[in-house]
Scaffold this motif. Structure first.
Motif, PDB file in Angstrom:
ATOM      1  N   PRO A 299       0.820  -1.216   0.000  1.00 12.50           N
ATOM      2  CA  PRO A 299       0.000   0.000   0.000  1.00 12.50           C
ATOM      3  C   PRO A 299       0.853   1.265   0.000  1.00 12.50           C
ATOM      4  CG  PRO A 299      -0.596  -1.445   1.844  1.00 12.50           C
ATOM      5  CD  PRO A 299       0.599  -2.037   1.169  1.00 12.50           C
ATOM      6  N   GLY A 300       0.545   2.171  -0.928  1.00  9.25           N
ATOM      7  CA  GLY A 300       1.251   3.440  -0.996  1.00  9.25           C
ATOM      8  C   GLY A 300       2.651   3.358  -1.569  1.00  9.25           C
ATOM      9  N   ALA A 301       2.991   2.219  -2.190  1.00  6.33           N
ATOM     10  CA  ALA A 301       4.327   2.060  -2.774  1.00  6.33           C
ATOM     11  C   ALA A 301       4.499   3.018  -3.946  1.00  6.33           C
ATOM     12  CB  ALA A 301       4.532   0.621  -3.243  1.00  6.33           C
ATOM     13  N   SER A 302       5.743   3.313  -4.250  1.00  9.15           N
ATOM     14  CA  SER A 302       6.012   4.133  -5.421  1.00  9.15           C
ATOM     15  C   SER A 302       5.882   3.271  -6.676  1.00  9.15           C
ATOM     16  CB  SER A 302       7.421   4.730  -5.354  1.00  9.15           C
ATOM     17  OG  SER A 302       8.393   3.723  -5.589  1.00  9.15           O
ATOM     18  N   LEU A 303       5.701   3.940  -7.789  1.00 12.58           N
ATOM     19  CA  LEU A 303       5.627   3.236  -9.064  1.00 12.58           C
ATOM     20  C   LEU A 303       6.919   2.456  -9.299  1.00 12.58           C
ATOM     21  CD1 LEU A 303       3.879   2.768 -11.571  1.00 12.58           C
ATOM     22  CD2 LEU A 303       4.912   4.810 -12.564  1.00 12.58           C
ATOM     23  N   GLY A 304       8.054   3.055  -8.946  1.00 11.82           N
ATOM     24  CA  GLY A 304       9.343   2.378  -9.093  1.00 11.82           C
ATOM     25  C   GLY A 304       9.455   1.131  -8.236  1.00 11.82           C
ATOM     26  N   GLU A 305       8.923   1.200  -7.006  1.00 12.60           N
ATOM     27  CA  GLU A 305       8.962   0.025  -6.116  1.00 12.60           C
ATOM     28  C   GLU A 305       8.133  -1.112  -6.699  1.00 12.60           C
ATOM     29  OE1 GLU A 305       9.533   2.293  -1.811  1.00 12.60           O
ATOM     30  OE2 GLU A 305       7.522   2.081  -2.662  1.00 12.60           O
ATOM     31  N   ILE A 306       6.976  -0.787  -7.228  1.00 15.28           N
ATOM     32  CA  ILE A 306       6.132  -1.829  -7.826  1.00 15.28           C
ATOM     33  C   ILE A 306       6.806  -2.383  -9.071  1.00 15.28           C
ATOM     34  CG2 ILE A 306       3.921  -2.288  -8.965  1.00 15.28           C
ATOM     35  CD1 ILE A 306       2.613  -0.459  -6.894  1.00 15.28           C
ATOM     36  N   ALA A 307       7.408  -1.509  -9.874  1.00 13.88           N
ATOM     37  CA  ALA A 307       8.106  -1.969 -11.082  1.00 13.88           C
ATOM     38  C   ALA A 307       9.217  -2.945 -10.710  1.00 13.88           C
ATOM     39  CB  ALA A 307       8.669  -0.784 -11.855  1.00 13.88           C
ATOM     40  N   ARG A 308      10.020  -2.604  -9.711  1.00 13.55           N
ATOM     41  CA  ARG A 308      11.104  -3.501  -9.283  1.00 13.55           C
ATOM     42  C   ARG A 308      10.546  -4.810  -8.751  1.00 13.55           C
ATOM     43  NH1 ARG A 308      13.045   1.409  -8.088  1.00 13.55           N
ATOM     44  NH2 ARG A 308      12.322   1.470  -5.941  1.00 13.55           N
ATOM     45  N   ARG A 309       9.500  -4.723  -7.938  1.00 16.65           N
ATOM     46  CA  ARG A 309       8.891  -5.926  -7.363  1.00 16.65           C
ATOM     47  C   ARG A 309       8.377  -6.852  -8.457  1.00 16.65           C
ATOM     48  NH1 ARG A 309       5.068  -6.950  -2.947  1.00 16.65           N
ATOM     49  NH2 ARG A 309       4.379  -9.069  -3.263  1.00 16.65           N
ATOM     50  N   GLN A 310       7.798  -6.266  -9.500  1.00 13.44           N
ATOM     51  CA  GLN A 310       7.234  -7.055 -10.598  1.00 13.44           C
ATOM     52  C   GLN A 310       8.251  -7.334 -11.700  1.00 13.44           C
ATOM     53  OE1 GLN A 310       4.676  -7.660  -8.368  1.00 13.44           O
ATOM     54  NE2 GLN A 310       3.917  -8.386 -10.334  1.00 13.44           N
TER      55      GLN A 310
ATOM     56  N   ALA B 242       1.703  12.347  -6.861  1.00 10.20           N
ATOM     57  CA  ALA B 242       3.079  12.789  -6.628  1.00 10.20           C
ATOM     58  C   ALA B 242       3.447  12.553  -5.167  1.00 10.20           C
ATOM     59  CB  ALA B 242       3.216  14.268  -6.977  1.00 10.20           C
ATOM     60  N   ASP B 243       4.662  12.087  -4.949  1.00 10.53           N
ATOM     61  CA  ASP B 243       5.165  11.888  -3.593  1.00 10.53           C
ATOM     62  C   ASP B 243       5.554  13.256  -3.033  1.00 10.53           C
ATOM     63  OD1 ASP B 243       6.907  11.426  -1.357  1.00 10.53           O
ATOM     64  OD2 ASP B 243       7.214   9.392  -2.076  1.00 10.53           O
ATOM     65  N   LEU B 244       5.014  13.599  -1.898  1.00  6.03           N
ATOM     66  CA  LEU B 244       5.272  14.914  -1.309  1.00  6.03           C
ATOM     67  C   LEU B 244       6.720  15.059  -0.828  1.00  6.03           C
ATOM     68  CD1 LEU B 244       1.941  15.353   0.680  1.00  6.03           C
ATOM     69  CD2 LEU B 244       2.531  16.232  -1.601  1.00  6.03           C
ATOM     70  N   ARG B 245       7.376  13.947  -0.523  1.00  5.32           N
ATOM     71  CA  ARG B 245       8.756  13.984  -0.035  1.00  5.32           C
ATOM     72  C   ARG B 245       9.791  13.869  -1.149  1.00  5.32           C
ATOM     73  NH1 ARG B 245       8.188   9.179   3.622  1.00  5.32           N
ATOM     74  NH2 ARG B 245       6.397   8.941   2.321  1.00  5.32           N
ATOM     75  N   ASP B 246       9.406  13.273  -2.283  1.00  5.19           N
ATOM     76  CA  ASP B 246      10.343  13.053  -3.389  1.00  5.19           C
ATOM     77  C   ASP B 246       9.631  13.385  -4.694  1.00  5.19           C
ATOM     78  OD1 ASP B 246      12.073  12.148  -5.342  1.00  5.19           O
ATOM     79  OD2 ASP B 246      12.336  10.152  -4.484  1.00  5.19           O
ATOM     80  N   ARG B 247       9.968  14.530  -5.263  1.00 10.57           N
ATOM     81  CA  ARG B 247       9.261  14.997  -6.458  1.00 10.57           C
ATOM     82  C   ARG B 247       9.426  14.057  -7.646  1.00 10.57           C
ATOM     83  NH1 ARG B 247      11.363  20.923  -7.216  1.00 10.57           N
ATOM     84  NH2 ARG B 247      13.244  19.691  -7.125  1.00 10.57           N
ATOM     85  N   ARG B 248      10.457  13.211  -7.636  1.00 11.17           N
ATOM     86  CA  ARG B 248      10.670  12.283  -8.750  1.00 11.17           C
ATOM     87  C   ARG B 248       9.784  11.049  -8.642  1.00 11.17           C
ATOM     88  NH1 ARG B 248      16.613  11.199  -7.485  1.00 11.17           N
ATOM     89  NH2 ARG B 248      15.591  11.308  -5.489  1.00 11.17           N
ATOM     90  N   ALA B 249       9.261  10.776  -7.470  1.00 14.69           N
ATOM     91  CA  ALA B 249       8.500   9.548  -7.232  1.00 14.69           C
ATOM     92  C   ALA B 249       7.002   9.785  -7.382  1.00 14.69           C
ATOM     93  CB  ALA B 249       8.805   9.000  -5.840  1.00 14.69           C
ATOM     94  N   VAL B 250       6.323   8.728  -7.763  1.00 15.06           N
ATOM     95  CA  VAL B 250       4.861   8.728  -7.870  1.00 15.06           C
ATOM     96  C   VAL B 250       4.358   7.598  -6.992  1.00 15.06           C
ATOM     97  CG1 VAL B 250       2.927   8.340  -9.445  1.00 15.06           C
ATOM     98  CG2 VAL B 250       4.903   9.657 -10.214  1.00 15.06           C
ATOM     99  N   ARG B 251       3.417   7.880  -6.126  1.00 16.22           N
ATOM    100  CA  ARG B 251       2.824   6.870  -5.247  1.00 16.22           C
ATOM    101  C   ARG B 251       1.595   6.270  -5.903  1.00 16.22           C
ATOM    102  NH1 ARG B 251       6.383   5.113  -1.861  1.00 16.22           N
ATOM    103  NH2 ARG B 251       7.829   6.815  -1.585  1.00 16.22           N
TER     104      ARG B 251
END
Length: 157
Positions: free
Chosen positions: A47-58, A82-91
């Motif tokens: 829950p609430g993972a970044s798009l990058g985290e899901i991409a790596r997981r999959q 948009a991730d409020l702490r990291d502008r490059r990340a998407v939740r």
């Protein structure tokens, strides 16, 4: 190699096709592709993972993950904020409709994961995972070697 022996790559390909077909048979009734099925399941599990985290997981590249997320967002199954702490990340956040669908997916994913390793001990499962990770590294390294050789030939022209 003896005629009755099977190449490892062919067995991996056959296993991948079997798994994909098993998922597609179940995902089709939910109007999902196999990749969307697993993406929604990962979004439920993380829950609430970044798009990058899901991409790596999959184990998918970022553009593929982005395309899948976009399609699911257009269907109203998830939001990409948009991730409020990291502008490059998407939740990735499931919508209520996405969460309901992901809950339907969960037991199917669990039973398929169980079917894949049925009859294997934990030790056999760990050995298989280690061997498959080694195959991925070997194939990645092979691809890099081929690219370097092609670049060297192109530079010599």
């Amino acid at each position: 190699m003896l005629p009755e022996q099977e190449y490892v790559g062919l067995l991996i390909g056959a296993a991948r096709r079997s798994i994909k077909m098993a998922v597609q048979r179940r995902a089709r009734s939910m109007r999902l592709t196999a990749q969307q099925f697993w993406f929604l399941n990962a979004a439920r599990e993380l829950p609430g993972a970044s798009l990058g985290e899901i991409a790596r997981r999959q184990r998918m590249d970022p553009p593929t993950a982005s395309r899948i997320a976009g399609g699911l967002a257009r269907r109203g199954l998830l939001r990409a904020d948009a991730d409020l702490r990291d502008r490059r990340a998407v939740r990735v956040l499931l919508t209520p409709a996405g969460a309901r669908l992901a809950e339907r997916i969960q037991p199917i994913a669990a039973s398929l994961r169980g079917a894949i390793v049925r009859g294997m001990s934990r030790r056999e499962q760990a050995a298989l995972c280690a061997a498959l990770r080694r195959v991925v590294v070997n194939v990645d390294n092979f691809g890099e070697q081929v690219e370097r050789a092609q670049d060297a030939r192109a530079g010599g022209l």
